[in-house]
Design a protein around this motif. Structure first.
Motif, PDB file in Angstrom:
ATOM      1  N   GLU A 326       9.210   0.264  -8.984  1.00 35.82           N
ATOM      2  CA  GLU A 326       9.042  -0.394 -10.290  1.00 35.82           C
ATOM      3  C   GLU A 326       8.919   0.648 -11.399  1.00 35.82           C
ATOM      4  O   GLU A 326       9.562   0.529 -12.451  1.00 35.82           O
ATOM      5  CB  GLU A 326       7.780  -1.257 -10.293  1.00 35.82           C
ATOM      6  N   ALA A 327       8.100   1.661 -11.158  1.00 35.89           N
ATOM      7  CA  ALA A 327       7.867   2.694 -12.177  1.00 35.89           C
ATOM      8  C   ALA A 327       9.155   3.453 -12.487  1.00 35.89           C
ATOM      9  O   ALA A 327       9.467   3.743 -13.652  1.00 35.89           O
ATOM     10  CB  ALA A 327       6.780   3.658 -11.700  1.00 35.89           C
ATOM     11  N   LYS A 328       9.910   3.777 -11.452  1.00 37.06           N
ATOM     12  CA  LYS A 328      11.169   4.521 -11.626  1.00 37.06           C
ATOM     13  C   LYS A 328      12.174   3.705 -12.439  1.00 37.06           C
ATOM     14  O   LYS A 328      12.831   4.226 -13.343  1.00 37.06           O
ATOM     15  CB  LYS A 328      11.736   4.863 -10.240  1.00 37.06           C
ATOM     16  N   LEU A 329      12.298   2.416 -12.104  1.00 35.79           N
ATOM     17  CA  LEU A 329      13.251   1.554 -12.810  1.00 35.79           C
ATOM     18  C   LEU A 329      12.805   1.323 -14.258  1.00 35.79           C
ATOM     19  O   LEU A 329      13.631   1.308 -15.172  1.00 35.79           O
ATOM     20  CB  LEU A 329      13.404   0.222 -12.072  1.00 35.79           C
ATOM     21  N   ALA A 330      11.519   1.163 -14.465  1.00 36.78           N
ATOM     22  CA  ALA A 330      11.001   0.962 -15.823  1.00 36.78           C
ATOM     23  C   ALA A 330      11.248   2.205 -16.679  1.00 36.78           C
ATOM     24  O   ALA A 330      11.628   2.105 -17.855  1.00 36.78           O
ATOM     25  CB  ALA A 330       9.510   0.630 -15.785  1.00 36.78           C
TER      26      ALA A 330
END
Length: 355
Positions: A326-330
């Motif tokens: 999630e953090a990487k995509l955000a």
């Protein structure tokens, strides 16, 4: 017995291809107009430029066991709105998105794209707008616009109308193909936000708009309604490839939410014994879909079956990897929701359940 020959015709005025409705010069002018757009999409593997009979592309040596992944699609009846609104600058991106997002779900990096533009009479300005949109889509996907076909066919299409088809080819290392086989109960379902209706459900959208007598230029939550309804399809390629490179093996499955919505696309990546339990309260239904549901009296199940309802791509990862993914995509610019979990399927149960 004497031979009988047809009576000689009176001399007729000379006919040309232009007289038959085909303007070769317009076709040539279009090629010149689109060359700069296509040039911006080039990759080092492309050999030669636009204008040959076939496009040449050299496969990179970095792959040990390269597998080619291909996809083809059109834009559907969203084109009818483009004709009605005389707005042709976004449908090209839609065309690219539908194919590159499809091949992405198997882990493939899109390499090149071909387009087919067919019309009754070629309008160079309109066609150039469309192809510029195609080139923009290719830039967003990192693939080369390597060639295409412009077919001018008098009598085949009504005046001012055209049709589009697109073809994408990508590559994935054989060992890295994503096919959903590693998905297990307890895995997390992530949803990436869509930019709008993308290119699906437009026959219903057009019906609702027509029945409601909607003014396409009227403001809708700060933008003209026509811009909201024509918003081009989001291309998820670069953020997803970045995630897969940074965290190899983290992505167990992906579903591009196109025709059939969440209900019918997520099961395509699940084994028979699995089901995806989706919580519809984990993301807000975008305003356009709220309006469509209200104005069309569309029931909730039908909404999920026809439209993406705000989720354009589904990504399945293990619970342990969900937060980092999630953090990487955000960080790459995506809006990410944790929308559900994978569960063991009970007898008679659907493969996607949205509560």
């Amino acid at each position: 017995m004497a031979d009988h020959h047809p009576e000689p015709l009176d001399p007729q005025p000379s006919l040309s291809y232009r007289d038959a409705g085909v303007d070769i010069e317009a076709g040539d002018a279009l090629v010149e107009r689109i060359k700069p757009f296509a040039k911006r999409t080039m990759r080092p593997e492309v050999l030669g430029g636009i204008g040959g009979f076939g496009a040449l592309f050299e496969l990179s040596k970095k792959y040990k066991e390269p597998v080619l992944v291909s996809g083809t699609d059109g834009v559907g009846t969203k084109l009818k709105l483009a004709f009605q609104l005389d707005k042709h600058d976004t449908v090209g991106q839609d065309l690219v998105a539908m194919s590159v997002n499809d091949i992405l779900v198997q882990g493939a990096e899109p390499l090149f794209f071909l387009d087919y533009f067919a019309c009754g009479k070629l309008d160079v300005d309109t066609a150039a707008d469309v192809v510029q949109g195609i080139a923009r889509g290719c830039e967003l996907a990192g693939c080369a616009l390597i060639g295409g076909e412009t077919a001018e066919m008098p009598g085949m299409y009504p005046e001012g109308e055209y049709d589009l088809a697109g073809f994408a080819v990508g590559v994935v290392e054989k060992a890295d193909i994503i096919d959903g086989s590693r998905i297990v109960p307890g895995d997390v379902v992530l949803g990436l936000a869509s930019s709008g209706a993308h290119s699906n459900g437009y026959s219903l959208i057009r019906k609702i708009v027509e029945r409601a007598g909607t003014d396409m230029m009227a403001p809708f939550h700060g933008r003209p309604f026509r811009d909201v309804v024509m918003e081009p399809t989001r291309i998820y390629v670069k953020p997803m490839l970045e995630l897969m490179r940074a965290m190899p093996g983290v992505v167990k499955g992906m579903a591009h939410i196109t025709g059939g919505g969440i209900t019918e696309n997520v099961p395509r990546i699940l084994r028979e014994e699995l089901t995806a339990r989706i919580d519809g309260d984990t993301w807000a239904l975008p305003q356009m879909f709220r309006w469509l549901q209200f104005a069309g009296g569309v029931n909730q199940d039908e909404m999920y079956r026809v439209f993406n309802c705000g989720i354009g791509m589904v990504v399945i990862v293990s619970a342990a990897d969900a937060e980092a993914a999630e953090a990487k995509l955000a960080a790459a610019g995506e809006t990410v929701y944790r929308i559900g979990v994978i569960d063991t399927r009970r007898e008679g149960e659907a493969q996607t359940i949205i509560d």
